[in-house]
Design an enzyme around this catalytic site. Structure first.
Site, short mmCIF file in Angstrom:
data_model
loop_
_atom_site.label_atom_id
_atom_site.label_comp_id
_atom_site.label_asym_id
_atom_site.label_seq_id
_atom_site.Cartn_x
_atom_site.Cartn_y
_atom_site.Cartn_z
N LYS A 139 -6.55 -18.30 -3.27
CA LYS A 139 -7.06 -17.28 -4.17
C LYS A 139 -6.01 -16.98 -5.24
CE LYS A 139 -9.27 -13.80 -2.35
NZ LYS A 139 -9.57 -12.62 -1.47
N THR A 168 -15.84 -12.14 -7.45
CA THR A 168 -15.68 -10.73 -7.77
C THR A 168 -16.74 -10.24 -8.75
OG1 THR A 168 -13.28 -10.95 -7.48
CG2 THR A 168 -14.10 -8.88 -8.40
N ARG A 194 0.83 -1.20 0.00
CA ARG A 194 0.00 0.00 0.00
C ARG A 194 0.86 1.25 0.00
NH1 ARG A 194 -5.37 -0.39 0.68
NH2 ARG A 194 -6.20 -2.44 1.20
#
Length: 439
Positions: free
Chosen positions: A351, A409, A186
């Site tokens: 994932k 998603t 981030r």
């Protein structure tokens, strides 16, 4: 009627390989049925749409179905594995048992994983969701607190369920999936952003330097200097690499890097705004991030104490990451919590949301208990038009391995605000089911 239907089959569906004679001849639709998943597209179209209420005399004057595909040979649809190893007769029995006059009910073979959030966590709303078909409750620990998760787990376990072929009455057999935040990269907090709502605007072709030093982190990010919380950024990227900020809202091109100072020089590809703590993606770059962050370990430890059923492991890059998470669960459950080893570990759903995971998909599939096609981050990591190809290939390989695969998603996302999905969303879900998705 049977003779007329046979003539119709020969005229309209010449490529259909066989017809199941055991089904009742309740009109043309029933005669066109088959007990396999290998029927041609012509037969599937006619089964879905039928021929209306036409009589045998009407048939020659009213061609049914799609005329454009009548003379086109089509390859057979892939055969899906039998659920739960049931014999073909049992699968057929399940397929014909939806909601019958005697109150019997069957669940769909493809399940629904539903993310429960603040708007759906209360008992009354969750009971409706369970009754309408939710089979697994997803807890998104990128945002959820322990207090919120506790409320949702308790409410789920208080709900009455609908169970088929089991003598469990109304007991809720719904599972809980803990979705970890994963080891994310981030940007830093913006300078003078005291309320967390401020943004800075980046101009097209402007020069932006990315930093990994503590001094820039403490001073705050600006339009010229942005802090990134990944220490090895300068050694990971190369000239020409793309760096995506805020889920791809801003794209930067690397024009230089300095490993000694930990800085990366970039140029903005277009104008856009960036907020504090925005997500950062490095498409095509192999990072050395661990499979679990410290927050993930805390969250998983909590989940084990609440007897969760699945762990959706975010940003898995290889099989070693899956094995590390499984070992961590075993250490916590059996050594720290002193549980008996007859108690099973939660199943790990890997994932797939990075280029590295795609490259190592075969070994990940072998190590994990199932996989999730996480199309959000995957659509940032690879060209978005390639996501569908990757989805189909991953589903096919998972089906061949006999392991569950979840497609996730933006499934029916518009229904968060609308009572009806868009046609594109319906087609998306339909194609995932036809591909062979388990949930």
């Amino acid at each position: 009627m049977k003779s007329a239907a046979s003539n119709l089959i020969r005229r309209v569906a010449p490529h259909a390989r066989r017809v199941a004679p055991s089904r009742p001849a309740a009109g043309v639709v029933r005669c066109l049925g088959s007990d396999t998943h290998e029927d041609s597209i012509e037969k599937r179209v006619l089964e879905d749409w039928g021929t209306g209420n036409s009589t045998a005399a009407d048939v020659p004057h009213r061609p049914p179905g799609l005329l454009s595909i009548q003379e086109t040979a089509t390859p057979p649809l892939p055969r899906r594995r039998r659920p739960f190893g049931l014999p073909e007769s049992e699968v057929e029995a399940l397929a014909t048992l939806r909601e019958t006059g005697d109150g019997r009910w069957r669940p769909p073979l493809s399940k629904i994983v539903a993310t429960i959030g603040p708007s759906s966590e209360e008992m009354e709303k969750m009971q409706d969701i369970v009754f309408e078909g939710m089979r697994i409750m997803r807890l998104n620990f990128s945002h959820a607190t322990f207090e919120e998760a506790e409320l949702r787990i308790n409410n789920l376990r208080e709900c009455n369920g609908r169970n088929a072929r089991l003598n469990r009455g109304n007991e809720s057999l719904r599972a809980v999936l803990l979705d970890t935040r994963g080891p994310e990269i981030r940007s830093g907090k913006l300078a003078h952003d005291h309320d967390g709502k401020q943004c800075i605007e980046l101009q097209e072709n402007s020069s932006i330097t990315l930093h990994t030093s503590d001094s820039v982190r403490d001073a705050g990010s600006t339009a010229k200097d942005i802090y990134i919380d990944y220490p090895n950024l300068a050694s990971t990227v190369r000239i020409g690499s793309k760096i995506l900020l805020d889920d791809g809202a801003i794209s930067l091109t690397v024009v230089g890097s300095d490993v000694d100072t930990g800085t990366v020089s970039t140029v903005a590809d277009h104008m856009g705004e960036i907020r504090s703590r925005a997500g950062v993606n490095l498409p095509g770059c192999i990072t050395d991030l661990p499979p679990m962050s410290e927050k993930d370990k805390v969250d998983i430890r909590y989940g084990l104490s609440r007897d969760i059923d699945y762990i959706a492991a975010s940003f898995i890059q290889d099989a070693a990451g899956v094995r590390e998470i499984r070992k961590f669960c075993a250490d916590v459950l059996y050594d720290e919590m002193k549980m008996d080893r007859c108690n099973p570990l939660p199943l790990i759903i890997a994932k797939i949301e990075s280029v590295a995971a795609l490259r190592n998909f075969d070994e990940i599939l072998e190590a994990a208990d199932g996989v999730m096609v996480a199309r959000g981050d995957l659509g940032v990591e690879i060209p978005i038009q390639q996501v569908t190809n990757a989805q189909k290939e991953m589903i096919a390989k998972s089906n061949a391995a006999g392991k569950p695969v979840v497609v996730a998603t933006q499934m029916l996302e518009s229904m968060a605000k609308s009572p009806r999905p868009t046609r594109a969303e319906v087609a998306d879900v339909t194609n995932a089911i036809y591909d062979g998705a388990d949930a």
